[in-house]
Design an enzyme around this catalytic site. Structure first.
Site, mmCIF file in Angstrom:
data_model
loop_
_atom_site.group_PDB
_atom_site.id
_atom_site.type_symbol
_atom_site.label_atom_id
_atom_site.label_comp_id
_atom_site.label_asym_id
_atom_site.label_seq_id
_atom_site.Cartn_x
_atom_site.Cartn_y
_atom_site.Cartn_z
ATOM 1 N N SER A 1 0.803 -1.216 0.000
ATOM 2 C CA SER A 1 0.000 0.000 0.000
ATOM 3 C C SER A 1 0.837 1.268 0.000
ATOM 4 O O SER A 1 0.456 2.268 -0.597
ATOM 5 C CB SER A 1 -0.935 0.007 1.204
ATOM 6 O OG SER A 1 -1.713 -1.162 1.219
ATOM 7 N N HIS B 1 1.222 4.690 4.705
ATOM 8 C CA HIS B 1 0.366 5.284 3.673
ATOM 9 C C HIS B 1 0.704 6.761 3.467
ATOM 10 O O HIS B 1 0.862 7.224 2.336
ATOM 11 C CB HIS B 1 -1.105 5.168 4.083
ATOM 12 C CG HIS B 1 -1.618 3.765 4.017
ATOM 13 N ND1 HIS B 1 -2.956 3.472 4.170
ATOM 14 C CD2 HIS B 1 -1.001 2.588 3.813
ATOM 15 C CE1 HIS B 1 -3.131 2.164 4.067
ATOM 16 N NE2 HIS B 1 -1.961 1.612 3.854
#
Length: 374
Positions: free
Chosen positions: A268, A326
Site C-alpha cells: 500500500s 500510507h
C-alpha cells in the site's frame, strides 16, 4: 477503467498491521493456529516446574488455552538503548538512501540499454520479417492467443505484471508452514525486529490476506497505464521500489516515536506513491467510485481526502492500517512529481555518460559526446 479504483484504495488497500490484542506482544490465536508454530523450547527446569505445579485454579481457561497455543517465535520487545532507541534507525536510513540511489541508477542504465537494443532490434525485425515469409506458419492456438493478449496490454500493464506475479508468489509462500518463521522475519517490517533493512523492501511484496493482495493489485493495475505513460517504465519501477522503502522507513520512525511496535506488510505504501503521483500530475482528472459510478470527483480532491484520512488515523492511533506508511508513500509521490523528477531523473546524464564510457571501454576523453547523445 484506470480511474475507477479510487474507492478500492479508500476502503480496501492498506498495509495489514498484525497488532496483537494479547499483552506481551503475542500474535492473535487465529493467526497462531494458522501458522502452526510452536513455542520456543524452554529450559528444562522451567518446564519441570510447570509440569509439577500446573495451572492454578485462579487461572482462567482462556489463559490456559493461550499458554498452550503454538506461537510464532519473534521478538517484539522495545529496542534497548535510549528511551526510544532512535539509533536503531541509522541503518534503515542508510539503506533507504542507498537503495533509492541504486534504484534510480539501475533505471537509468536500464533505459540506456533499452534504447541501444531498440536500434539493433529494428534491423533484426527487418531480417526476421523476411525469414518469416519463407517459413511455414507455426501451429499452436494457445501460444498465439497468449501473444495476442500480451500485445493487447498497455505498456503500464505489462510493466506491473511482474510486480503482481512476485506478490502472488510471496502470498503462496505464506501458506507453507515450514517457511513461516522466515516469512515473519524477512517479509514483515518491524523496527523491533532483528532484521531491519531487508524487510523494508521485501514486505512491499508481502500479503497474508488474499483480499488485501487482490485489492492492492487491482489498484496498481488500474493506475499503471497512466503512471507508466507519465514516467516511463524504467522511472516508474525506480519510483515504485523506492516508495516501498521510503514508506517503510516513515513507518519505522513513527513506531519508534510512539512506541507502538508491531509488524506491517503490504504494497500500500508504494501504491499510495503511484496514486499520489498521478493525482498530482493530473489534478483535474475525474475519478469515480467503482460501486457508485454516478458520483465523480477530481483527483486532487481524492488525494486530499486520502491524506486527511491517513493523517487522522496516525494522530488518533488507529491500528487497523499502517497509516504512517500510507502517508509517507503519498507524500513521497507528491514530492517526486513536484521536485524529485527534476532533482533526480533529469540529472542522470553524468551517470549515463559514465556507464557509456565503461560499456564501450572508452576513457574519459573517448565516447563522452556519444554518451551525451544517448
Amino acid at each position: 477503467m484506470a480511474w475507477r479504483s479510487c474507492s478500492v484504495l479508500l476502503r480496501l488497500t492498506g498495509e495489514d498491521v498484525f497488532q496483537s490484542s494479547v499483552k506481551g506482544g503475542r500474535w492473535p490465536q487465529s493467526f497462531q493456529q494458522r501458522c502452526g508454530f510452536r513455542k520456543a523450547t524452554r529450559k528444562p527446569e522451567h518446564r519441570k516446574g510447570e509440569e509439577e505445579t500446573g495451572p492454578t485454579h485462579t487461572e482462567s481457561s482462556e489463559a490456559v488455552v493461550h499458554r498452550r497455543t503454538s506461537t510464532p517465535h519473534w521478538d517484539q520487545q522495545t529496542p534497548s538503548g535510549s528511551p526510544r532507541a532512535f539509533g536503531r534507525l541509522l541503518r534503515p536510513f542508510i539503506f533507504t538512501v542507498g537503495f533509492t540511489g541504486c534504484s534510480f541508477g539501475s533505471a537509468a542504465i536500464w533505459q540506456y540499454e533499452s534504447l541501444k537494443s531498440r536500434v539493433q532490434s529494428y534491423f533484426d525485425e527487418i531480417r526476421a520479417d523476411w525469414l518469416e515469409r519463407m517459413r511455414p506458419p507455426k501451429q499452436g492456438g494457445v501460444r498465439k492467443e497468449i501473444n495476442q493478449w500480451w500485445n493487447s496490454l498497455s505498456e503500464g500493464q505489462r510493466t506491473v505484471t511482474g510486480i503482481i506475479a512476485a506478490n502472488a508468489i510471496v502470498f503462496c509462500c505464506w501458506r507453507v508452514p515450514s517457511l513461516q518463521r522466515s516469512m515473519i522475519k524477512y517479509f514483515t517490517s518491524n523496527p523491533a525486529s532483528k532484521a531491519l533493512c531487508s524487510p523494508m523492501i521485501l514486505s512491499t511484496f508481502s500479503h497474508f490476506s488474499f483480499f488485501h493482495m487482490a485489492a492492492n493489485m487491482y489498484v496498481l493495475w488500474s493506475f499503471s497505464t497512466s503512471a507508466v505513460s507519465m514516467l516511463g517504465r524504467e522511472q516508474f519501477m525506480a519510483v515504485y521500489l523506492s516508495a516501498g522503502v521510503v514508506s517503510t522507513f516513515v513507518s519505522y520512525v513513527t513506531k519508534m516515536a510512539t512506541g507502538r511496535f508491531g509488524p506491517s506488510l503490504g504494497a500500500s505504501g508504494a501504491i499510495m506513491t503511484v496514486l499520489a503521483a498521478v493525482c498530482t500530475k493530473m489534478p483535474e482528472a475525474n475519478l469515480a467510485i467503482i460501486f457508485l459510478p454516478m458520483f465523480t470527483f477530481t483527483a486532487a480532491n481524492a488525494l486530499k481526502a486520502i491524506v486527511a484520512l491517513d493523517t487522522a488515523g496516525l494522530v488518533l492511533g488507529w491500528r487497523f492500517f499502517d497509516h504512517a506508511a500510507h502517508l509517507g508513500g503519498a507524500l513521497f509521490g507528491i514530492w517526486y512529481i513536484q521536485f524529485g523528477h527534476e532533482l533526480i531523473w533529469k540529472n542522470r546524464e553524468p551517470f549515463v555518460k559514465l556507464w557509456h564510457n565503461l560499456r564501450t571501454r572508452g576513457g574519459p576523453g573517448r565516447g563522452g559526446d556519444q554518451g551525451g547523445s544517448v
